[in-house]
Scaffold this active site. Structure first.
Site, PDB file in Angstrom:
ATOM      1  N   THR A   1       4.662  -2.090  13.644  1.00 15.15           N
ATOM      2  CA  THR A   1       4.364  -0.912  14.060  1.00 15.15           C
ATOM      3  C   THR A   1       3.681  -1.326  15.517  1.00 15.15           C
ATOM      4  O   THR A   1       3.229  -2.599  15.541  1.00 15.15           O
ATOM      5  CB  THR A   1       3.221  -0.227  13.421  1.00 15.15           C
ATOM      6  OG1 THR A   1       3.640  -0.194  12.115  1.00 15.15           O
ATOM      7  CG2 THR A   1       2.464   0.895  13.667  1.00 15.15           C
TER       8      THR A   1
ATOM      9  N   ARG B   1      11.899   9.306   5.524  1.00 13.01           N
ATOM     10  CA  ARG B   1      10.815   8.738   5.214  1.00 13.01           C
ATOM     11  C   ARG B   1       9.934   8.595   6.232  1.00 13.01           C
ATOM     12  O   ARG B   1      10.199   8.384   7.285  1.00 13.01           O
ATOM     13  CB  ARG B   1      11.012   7.222   4.844  1.00 13.01           C
ATOM     14  CG  ARG B   1       9.805   6.536   4.045  1.00 13.01           C
ATOM     15  CD  ARG B   1       9.487   5.575   5.485  1.00 13.01           C
ATOM     16  NE  ARG B   1       8.369   4.704   4.924  1.00 13.01           N
ATOM     17  CZ  ARG B   1       7.489   3.889   5.753  1.00 13.01           C
ATOM     18  NH1 ARG B   1       7.635   3.921   7.243  1.00 13.01           N
ATOM     19  NH2 ARG B   1       6.569   3.079   5.459  1.00 13.01           N
TER      20      ARG B   1
ATOM     21  N   GLY C   1       5.976   7.492   7.224  1.00 10.54           N
ATOM     22  CA  GLY C   1       4.747   6.307   6.769  1.00 10.54           C
ATOM     23  C   GLY C   1       3.364   6.889   7.210  1.00 10.54           C
ATOM     24  O   GLY C   1       3.151   8.042   7.488  1.00 10.54           O
ATOM     25  N   ASP C   2       2.555   5.854   7.505  1.00 10.19           N
ATOM     26  CA  ASP C   2       1.058   6.250   7.716  1.00 10.19           C
ATOM     27  C   ASP C   2       0.862   6.260   9.075  1.00 10.19           C
ATOM     28  O   ASP C   2      -0.045   6.987   9.345  1.00 10.19           O
ATOM     29  CB  ASP C   2       0.127   5.049   7.120  1.00 10.19           C
ATOM     30  CG  ASP C   2       0.372   3.562   7.872  1.00 10.19           C
ATOM     31  OD1 ASP C   2       1.619   3.179   7.940  1.00 10.19           O
ATOM     32  OD2 ASP C   2      -0.692   2.985   8.713  1.00 10.19           O
TER      33      ASP C   2
ATOM     34  N   THR D   1      -1.280  -1.529  10.952  1.00  2.10           N
ATOM     35  CA  THR D   1       0.192  -1.778  10.605  1.00  2.10           C
ATOM     36  C   THR D   1       0.402  -2.533   9.400  1.00  2.10           C
ATOM     37  O   THR D   1      -0.553  -3.215   9.025  1.00  2.10           O
ATOM     38  CB  THR D   1       0.480  -2.906  11.866  1.00  2.10           C
ATOM     39  OG1 THR D   1       1.996  -3.041  11.837  1.00  2.10           O
ATOM     40  CG2 THR D   1      -0.347  -4.010  11.897  1.00  2.10           C
ATOM     41  N   GLY D   2       1.515  -2.371   8.819  1.00  3.53           N
ATOM     42  CA  GLY D   2       1.705  -2.776   7.551  1.00  3.53           C
ATOM     43  C   GLY D   2       2.865  -2.111   6.719  1.00  3.53           C
ATOM     44  O   GLY D   2       3.183  -0.896   7.248  1.00  3.53           O
TER      45      GLY D   2
ATOM     46  N   GLY E   1       3.492   1.136   5.062  1.00  2.00           N
ATOM     47  CA  GLY E   1       2.614   2.406   5.331  1.00  2.00           C
ATOM     48  C   GLY E   1       2.387   2.973   4.033  1.00  2.00           C
ATOM     49  O   GLY E   1       1.405   3.864   3.944  1.00  2.00           O
TER      50      GLY E   1
END
Length: 296
Positions: free
Chosen positions: A165, A193, A195-196, A215-216, A218
């Site tokens: 990210t 999909r 994510g966060d 970041t990671g 999500g």
């Protein structure tokens, strides 16, 4: 007068040390993004504009998983998410699942400024953003050889090659805080999909206390409402670094890992990650610094 401060990230994970050419390009890209945002803050500009400017540079850099260079879905397409939050006003804008926007973060800013919604997705988001002035491009131009190679490795191994990210957080001379995050998601993700990153309070957050970009993986950041949980800890009086540590521990307990950058009121910068993380920071009292590995 507050102390201006800026931190950026380009994704976290275990980063291979062997590709020196790529690492040099990534370091240069981080430096260019930091300069873009720093220039605005040094001229007295708003934190909101500084984080947008920094993230736009990273979206144009094929080293990073956002904009040009985004991870590809299982069908080989780009689907991008981004969010922008103004801590002073509480306004936010976000887009998800967009495929034709050169700078998703700027589309998020246009939503923040003009509304009428906070979060829009897919073709509707693209049409609205371009009507407001966002730049549209052929999606093929956003696909890079690196992203194609990562997708092929995923198809062979089943292991996602990219969970990166990009993001930026800033405090300006007026004490205003802002955060921005942009991503292509995970390599080989199912189409649709999200994510966060575009979810306000999960991967991106800003208020009167702090600005946060994560970041990671999500899904884990979504389950824990990561960014809002971190801010709430700071609001209870917890030190920024400890609040970040505890919030990331919740992410690990939820089956994920990653990192975050935080700028708190007063220009305090905290970066924390489980593994390596592409990152850079600068403040009125700290010289510019670019780092990649955990032990940098």
């Amino acid at each position: 007068m507050a102390l201006p401060a800026l931190a950026i990230h380009g994704g976290a994970g275990v980063i291979a040390r062997g590709d020196q050419e790529f690492l040099a390009q990534a370091r240069a890209g981080l430096g260019q993004a930091l300069t873009a945002g720093r220039r605005i803050l040094e001229q007295g500009g708003a934190a909101l504009l500084a984080v947008e400017a920094a993230v736009r540079v990273l979206e144009d850099d094929p080293c990073f998983n956002a904009g040009r260079g985004s991870a590809l879905t299982s069908e080989g397409r780009v689907e991008m998410d981004a969010a922008l939050v103004d801590g002073e006003s509480g306004r936010a804008g976000a887009v998800a699942g967009v495929t034709t926007l050169r700078h998703p973060v700027s589309a998020a800013r246009l939503l923040l400024e003009h509304g009428p919604h906070v979060l829009m997705a897919g073709p509707g988001a693209e049409r609205h953003a371009t009507a407001l002035g966002a730049e549209a491009v052929d999606p093929v131009l956003l696909i890079t050889p690196r992203a194609l190679a990562q997708l092929e490795r995923f198809r062979q191994s089943g292991v996602p090659a990219s969970q990166g990210t990009v993001g930026a957080v800033a405090c300006d001379a007026a004490g205003r805080l802002a955060a921005a995050t942009s991503t292509g998601g995970t390599t080989g993700k199912l189409p649709g999909r999200i994510g966060d990153s575009p979810v306000i309070g999960a991967g991106t957050w800003a208020d009167a206390r702090c600005a946060i970009s994560a970041t990671g993986l999500g899904e884990a950041f979504l389950r824990t409402a990561f960014a809002h949980a971190l801010s709430s800890r700071i609001g209870s009086g917890m030190a920024v670094d400890e609040a970040a540590r505890q919030a990331l521990a919740l992410v690990r307990d939820s089956g994920g890992n990653g990192g975050c950058i935080v700028v708190a009121h007063g220009g305090v910068i905290v970066t924390r990650q489980d593994d390596d993380m592409f990152r850079a920071s600068w403040s009125a009292t700290q010289p510019a610094r670019v780092a990649i590995f955990r032990d940098d």
